[in-house]
Write a protein that holds these residues in place. Structure first.
Motif, short mmCIF file in Angstrom:
data_model
loop_
_atom_site.label_atom_id
_atom_site.label_comp_id
_atom_site.label_asym_id
_atom_site.label_seq_id
_atom_site.Cartn_x
_atom_site.Cartn_y
_atom_site.Cartn_z
N ASP B 60 60.68 8.67 4.26
CA ASP B 60 60.72 8.69 5.53
C ASP B 60 61.89 9.61 6.47
O ASP B 60 63.05 9.45 6.64
N ARG B 428 50.34 -0.25 -5.01
CA ARG B 428 50.07 0.43 -3.79
C ARG B 428 51.71 1.08 -4.25
O ARG B 428 52.17 1.48 -3.97
N ASP B 431 55.61 6.71 -2.31
CA ASP B 431 55.44 8.51 -2.60
C ASP B 431 55.56 9.03 -3.46
O ASP B 431 55.56 10.11 -3.82
N GLU B 451 44.59 16.48 -6.18
CA GLU B 451 44.12 16.45 -4.73
C GLU B 451 44.53 15.60 -4.24
O GLU B 451 45.03 15.99 -2.93
N LYS B 452 43.72 14.60 -4.23
CA LYS B 452 43.73 13.49 -3.21
C LYS B 452 45.15 13.38 -3.25
O LYS B 452 45.80 12.84 -1.96
N SER B 455 47.15 15.02 -1.16
CA SER B 455 46.41 15.10 0.74
C SER B 455 47.09 14.23 1.05
O SER B 455 47.07 13.93 2.19
N GLU B 456 47.35 12.76 0.41
CA GLU B 456 47.32 11.62 0.70
C GLU B 456 49.45 11.64 0.91
O GLU B 456 49.25 11.38 1.88
N LEU B 458 50.80 14.60 2.14
CA LEU B 458 50.78 15.36 3.32
C LEU B 458 50.33 14.97 4.35
O LEU B 458 50.59 14.85 5.51
N ALA B 459 49.66 13.35 4.45
CA ALA B 459 48.58 12.54 5.51
C ALA B 459 49.54 12.33 6.07
O ALA B 459 50.48 12.39 7.25
N ILE B 460 50.51 12.20 5.51
CA ILE B 460 51.54 11.22 5.82
C ILE B 460 52.90 11.61 6.43
O ILE B 460 54.05 11.35 7.17
N ASN B 462 53.38 14.81 7.11
CA ASN B 462 53.08 16.37 7.76
C ASN B 462 53.34 17.99 7.25
O ASN B 462 52.41 18.55 6.89
N LEU B 468 52.29 20.99 -0.51
CA LEU B 468 51.59 21.64 0.15
C LEU B 468 51.53 22.99 -1.19
O LEU B 468 50.59 23.50 -1.45
N TYR B 487 47.25 26.95 3.19
CA TYR B 487 48.91 25.65 2.60
C TYR B 487 49.80 26.60 2.32
O TYR B 487 51.03 26.62 3.04
N ALA B 490 51.58 28.40 6.33
CA ALA B 490 51.52 27.04 5.87
C ALA B 490 53.50 26.49 4.99
O ALA B 490 54.37 26.59 5.85
#
Lengths: 513, 666
Positions: B60, B428, B431, B451-452, B455-456, B458-460, B462, B468, B487, B490
């Motif tokens: 975090d 679970r 990261d 990719e999945k 993407s996970e 990146l979703a968390i 930012n 990326l 990408y 960014a």
């Protein structure tokens, strides 16, 4: 004396000379140039489209090497606008743009693009023409803004964008209720005063907010895809047992199937929910409701359940599932439903028919068709089609690309369509706007304009479910945020019938704590 | 109420006492402590290791990219400026010495602001105790945690409260308004953490104002009481404004907003072991606690602080204008030097108490694997503490073994854990697991799952740079350059990875370099392209088999498949897949596979034709010796036989299969 002279020298050095330099370097009218026999390459592509007079300026970037750039925006009436740039980014002044467009409705607006090379020679490209429609577009676009999601999310919000300028404000954000998720925002007749939003939150529960006349209720059940009766008295929403899974190969990794689904009817005044037999058959999947503008028919999609195990992921034969387009009559006064009838069958089209939306004038129905399944945004094969409800003839709209088109929304005057397209690369959903004339002809779409012409070049988020609304949402954001954390004020009970409920609403998406 | 003039009179050891000689702008202890910290951080801690922990091992931590939109988004939430600046500063960790300097400056500010507060409260000689929060800060970094947001938020609170104390405003209502505004600004910029420190210090200063302080004339009791009340009134006003801002402007629950950047907030201390968690509380809360103790001391022992009366001084035979000189047994300078060593001693004690001999290897292994320094990982593995395991380090070791061509030969010379091979140890995925799996899946050619996972992340997170980068390459490999450009554009805003992004963008426009092209081609050659098959829930060996079906020459998939079978004792599967060796260009059957085959044939009671089976006579001979020794093990000689087996066969599959562990000698 010496100090005064020094001060004057400094003033001139730092302020006057550069100012003169800037003014001196800006070209006036460009009188000497060579002609280039082609149109300029613009990003975004704002060429050959039809635009509303009340749209924000179509800021763009001229692609191509140059030392300086100049663009003159002109039409038959009104003073032309000239914009100069060193970088190729053209940002058009808002007021002058609106004045020019407003004075030239029904006419064309032209972009004369000039590029200066290293030898300070100007070249002028062929003028770019865009037509200005007579009709305005609704003033506000409401959309969900988030990254392409798989299982987890942290940052999802519903926003509203004023289309006449670039103003964006949050309607409700997930951080207001513990990084929750929001979806399925829905309005009555493109009016901002009645709105429903579905919420998902591990901390505060999964319910629905209903905003009406400035007040907000929290309904203790989660609405899926929602359609408001034109009277505002009734909402029909889906309940879906959604499952997500992933492809080992191919362009789109994600896929979604409803293991089960049904439609529920909620009457606002009595706060009661019912599940009519026609909308919740045991062996079929019902979803994507939409009302006819006169409120006499509910259109929806229905597909056969092709699997025995309703918990298997993915369901067996998921890639063979195709939805039909049905409609059922309804009397809002008596709350009586008629018999369902098929409007268009998957057998006839060979494809899955999804997301029907009828123009407010009742003339046209736009829908998606894709190879299979229920989630067109994950299907590159998804395209937009239009049906003339008078003749029942339909054809593919010319606005499609090789990637997914879906999630369309009509403007209140039936002349504009906002839709989601992944044409820019195949992954990121952007909002496109297209003009549809009274004969149902759709014109070349254009991307939602932004203040920064390079905005989309690095945008990692998607514009999801764009909805055109006549004005800004009237309910206070803080009230929505508080209600998103509140206990439900309404707890409708869905009565059990012989045909329902078979779907236990669920979803595979989760928030990260 | 204090005035600037009075405040200066009270300040520090370096006030304008008559006869005072030239002073340093800060205490002598700083001159010893902070340079030493700089060297410790640069040479021992190596903040560049910490850089590679951001977002994964430390899930975090704030991100940072350039550009107005990111700044605008950051400032739209309480604590946003602190988050923004923390993210910016953390980019400096990429360079070890720059990172060390950043941390030392933060520690210095923490110490100096604490000292100035204490001086204002009448504790003039507080340089040693004021360094304690900085000691905690440095120790936290030594544990490879990231306390910068908490530190900056606390610093902002200390700074604003000091500024409030120094405000030259005479009228109490005006001061209250100013204090409330400062608190509000602090809340907006630093979150609840800044507001709490501001409130604590303001309250302490207010209470201190009731009591005498050396050299300061006292106002009337009534006047003091009124001033204290006005000063304390700042606290509820500021809290009320902050609450209203949270609920009606920022639109987040006030309860969350008040915890932002505090150690009480879950994202700050999530996953932190006990010792650095305690240190985080110490670093954040120690300044107000010390200030409170100082005030308490003044209240309880206030007479000692009072200036001696003229009569008393005359009785001692001194000039009334001369300062009273403290009689000490020790000379002043050595005493001060001794005191200056205290923070260093405390730091040493902290290092001893908090020692974790697996933490740095874990972080170092992560660093090497992110940079593809496989030899370094194997070198590191030899220095790992005996008997201690870390699943991520084991995973990195296996990858290093593969990349150095030694996986099917030397796997059991290193610690092994079946769950570590493909990080199947979590229900679970964390990261860190997601990033490592994304990396290895991409190498396998399991592109869609890579990719999945990216993407996970990146979703968390930012704008997480490593995600990326992966997604850009995935898009390139899959043939979607426009998506790759998004990408990469960014990623260009990332201070550290921006250059790499520019390089790949140039490659998209004008052609890739040889290395880049080879990288993409290799992955593309392995990439699964069946759109009908779904993935994500199946056993990993099935995935690897599918990858081999796609490309029988996918050596990495093969070696990992076999490694998985070895680790789980599935010698029959080793035999079933041995035929694949033909497609993969091995000169001979790798040693560990030979050993597994021998075990398999032995278990089936099959006779072995060495020439046909591809097993070398030496391996067969070793197998026979192993079996002989192993069969001689009995209750009376168990340990002795085991020691001999470890010595002679500890790195073989024979040993692992028999004892389900690697035979690493002590």
């Amino acid at each position: 004396m010496r100090a005064r002279f020094a001060g004057t020298a400094i003033f001139f050095s730092f302020f006057v000379v550069p100012a003169l330099g800037i003014v001196g370097c800006r070209p006036g009218a460009i009188e000497q140039y060579s002609e280039v026999a082609q149109e300029p390459n613009l990003s975004p592509d704002y060429t050959g489209t039809v635009i509303p007079a009340n749209i924000a300026p179509l800021n763009f970037r001229v692609i191509g090497d140059g030392r300086a750039y100049s663009v003159t925006i002109r039409s038959d009436r009104g003073r032309p606008i000239t914009v100069h740039s060193k970088t190729g980014q053209i940002r058009i002044p808002i007021r002058r743009w609106h004045a020019l467009l407003d004075a030239n409705r029904g006419r064309d607006v032209f972009f004369d693009v000039y590029v200066q090379d290293d030898h300070r020679r100007w070249r002028r490209f062929l003028p770019v023409a865009n037509a200005i429609a007579q009709e305005d577009i609704d003033g506000t676009l409401v959309f969900r803004f988030m990254k392409p999601l798989y299982h987890w999310w942290r940052d999802i919000g519903i926003y509203q964008r004023q289309l006449a300028d670039y103003d964006v404000s949050v309607v409700l954000h997930g951080r207001s209720f513990g990084s929750g998720c929001l979806n399925c925002h829905s309005f009555v007749n493109n009016r901002p005063d009645t709105m429903s939003i579905s919420l998902r939150s591990a901390t505060y529960g999964s319910d629905t907010l209903l905003a009406q006349g400035g007040a907000v209720d929290r309904i203790g059940t989660k609405w899926g895809y929602t359609a408001w009766h034109p009277s505002g008295a009734v909402a029909v929403y889906s309940i879906n047992k959604v499952t997500q899974f992933f492809h080992a190969g191919g362009m789109e990794v994600r896929d979604v199937a409803d293991q089960d689904s049904a439609l529920v009817c909620y009457r606002v005044e009595s706060r009661k929910a019912t599940s009519p037999k026609a909308l919740a058959e045991r062996d079929r999947l019902e979803t994507y409701p939409t009302w006819s503008p006169d409120g006499k028919y509910l259109y929806y999609c229905s597909g056969p359940i092709l699997w025995k195990d309703r918990d298997a992921v993915p369901p067996e034969n998921y890639d063979k599932l195709k939805y039909d387009l049905l409609r059922v009559s309804y009397d809002v006064a008596t709350d009586q439903w008629g018999q369902a009838e098929t409007v268009l069958s998957a057998d006839e089209t060979g494809r899955s028919i999804l997301l029907p939306r009828i123009s407010p004038d009742g003339r046209f129905l736009v829908f998606c068709m894709c190879d299979y399944g229920c989630f067109p945004v994950y299907q590159p094969s998804s395209d937009l089609y239009i049906m003339d409800l008078n003749t029942k003839q339909y054809h593919k709209l010319p606005v499609n690309s090789e990637f997914s088109e879906s999630w369309h929304s009509w403007s209140s005057n039936s002349r504009w369509l906002a839709f989601s397209s992944k044409r820019d690369g195949g992954l990121f959903t952007r909002t496109y706007l297209t003009y549809v004339d009274s004969e149902g002809t759709a014109y070349k779409p254009f991307i939602l304009p932004q203040r920064d012409p390079t905005y989309y070049d690095s945008l990692l988020e998607t514009y999801s479910v764009p909805e055109l609304v006549q004005g800004p949402i009237t309910v206070r954001q803080s009230l929505l945020a508080h209600m998103a954390r509140a206990k439900p004020s309404v707890r409708p009970v869905i009565p059990i019938t012989g045909a329902s409920p078979k779907a236990v609403p669920s979803d595979p998406w989760k928030e990260r704590e | 109420m204090t005035t600037k003039h009075e405040g200066r009179e009270r300040e520090g050891e370096h006030g304008n006492r008559p006869g005072a000689s030239n002073r340093l702008p800060f205490p002598l202890s700083y001159l010893l402590f902070f340079p030493l910290c700089f060297v410790y951080l640069g040479l021992v801690v190596e903040p560049n290791l910490l850089y590679y922990c951001l977002g994964t091992i430390l899930p975090d931590t704030p991100q940072f990219v350039t550009g107005q939109p990111f700044l605008h988004t950051s400032l739209a939430l309480p604590g946003g400026l602190v988050t923004y600046v923390s993210g910016f500063l953390s980019q400096g960790y990429y360079y070890a010495w720059l990172g060390a300097a950043i941390i030392v400056v933060a520690g210095f500010c923490l110490a100096e602001l604490t000292r100035r507060h204490l001086a204002t409260l009448g504790l003039a000689r507080a340089s040693v105790v004021s360094t304690l929060p900085a000691v905690a800060l440095i120790l936290i970094y030594g544990q490879y945690e990231e306390p910068m947001p908490v530190c900056l938020a606390g610093l902002l609170g200390l700074f604003l409260s000091l500024a409030f104390e120094r405000l030259p405003l005479r009228r109490d209502p005006i001061r209250t308004i100013a204090g409330s505004m400062l608190a509000t600004v602090g809340f907006w910029l630093g979150g609840g953490a800044t507001l709490m420190v501001f409130a604590a210090m303001t309250g302490i200063h207010a209470i201190a104002g009731m009591f005498p302080i050396r050299g300061r004339p006292l106002a009337s009791l009534q006047g003091r009481g009124r001033r204290v009340l006005w000063q304390l009134f700042v606290l509820p006003v500021a809290a009320g404004i902050a609450w209203a801002l949270a609920e009606y402007v920022f639109l987040i629950p006030a309860s969350e907003a008040f915890l932002i950047h505090t150690p009480f907030s879950s994202p700050v201390t999530i996953g932190m072991p006990g010792f650095p968690r305690v240190l985080t509380f110490v670093m954040y809360g120690l300044s107000p606690v010390i200030a409170m103790l100082a005030v308490a001391g003044r209240i309880l022992f206030g007479r000692r602080g009072q200036k001696p009366t003229a009569a008393a001084r005359k009785a001692r035979g001194k000039d009334k204008h001369a300062p009273s000189r403290r009689k000490g047994l020790l000379p002043a300078m050595p005493w001060r030097l001794a005191l200056a060593v205290v923070p260093i001693a405390l730091m040493g004690a902290g290092l001893y108490l908090g020692r974790n001999d697996l933490r740095k290897p874990f972080v170092l292994s992560n660093y090497y694997s992110r940079r593809g320094q496989w030899d370094q990982i194997l070198e590191l593995s030899r220095r790992l503490p005996q008997g201690k395991n870390n699943v991520y380090v084991n995973h990195d070791i296996d990858r290093a073994l593969y990349h150095t061509g030694r996986l099917p030969y030397d796997m059991f010379r290193y610690p092994q854990d079946p769950r570590a091979l493909l990080l199947t140890h979590e229900e679970r995925e964390s990261d860190l697991t997601q990033l490592k799996l994304c990396d290895i899946f991409l190498e396998f050619g399991h592109v869609n799952m890579a990719e999945k996972l990216a993407s996970e992340l990146l979703a968390i997170k930012n704008c997480f740079g490593p995600a990326l980068e992966k997604l850009a390459w995935i898009s390139i490999v899959k043939g979607y350059p426009d998506t790759a450009r998004v990408y990469l554009n960014a990623l260009k805003k990332n201070l550290v990875l921006g250059g790499a992004a520019e390089s790949v963008l140039r490659g998209l426009d004008t052609g890739f370099s040889q290395d880049q092209a080879t990288y993409a081609d290799v992955i593309r050659s392995r990439m699964r392209n069946d759109t009908t098959t779904t993935t994500g829930g199946e056993p990993l060996d099935r995935t690897l088999v599918a990858l081999l079906a796609r490309n029988p020459r996918n050596k990495m998939a093969f070696e990992y498949l076999m490694a998985g079978y070895l680790l789980t004792g599935q010698v029959d599967k080793i035999a079933d897949n041995a035929y694949r060796l033909n497609d993969l260009g091995y000169e001979r059957t790798p040693t560990l596979y030979e050993e597994a085959l021998l075990i398999y044939y032995g278990s089936k009671g099959m006779s072995i034709n060495l020439a046909q089976s591809g097993i070398s006579p030496e391996t067969f001979q070793r197998y026979q010796t192993f079996v002989q020794i192993r069969n001689a093990m009995g209750p009376q000689n168990q340990q002795a036989v085991l020691n001999r087996l470890i010595r002679e066969f500890g790195a073989t599959y024979f040993f692992y299969f028999s004892f389900r562990r690697v035979g690493l000698s002590g």
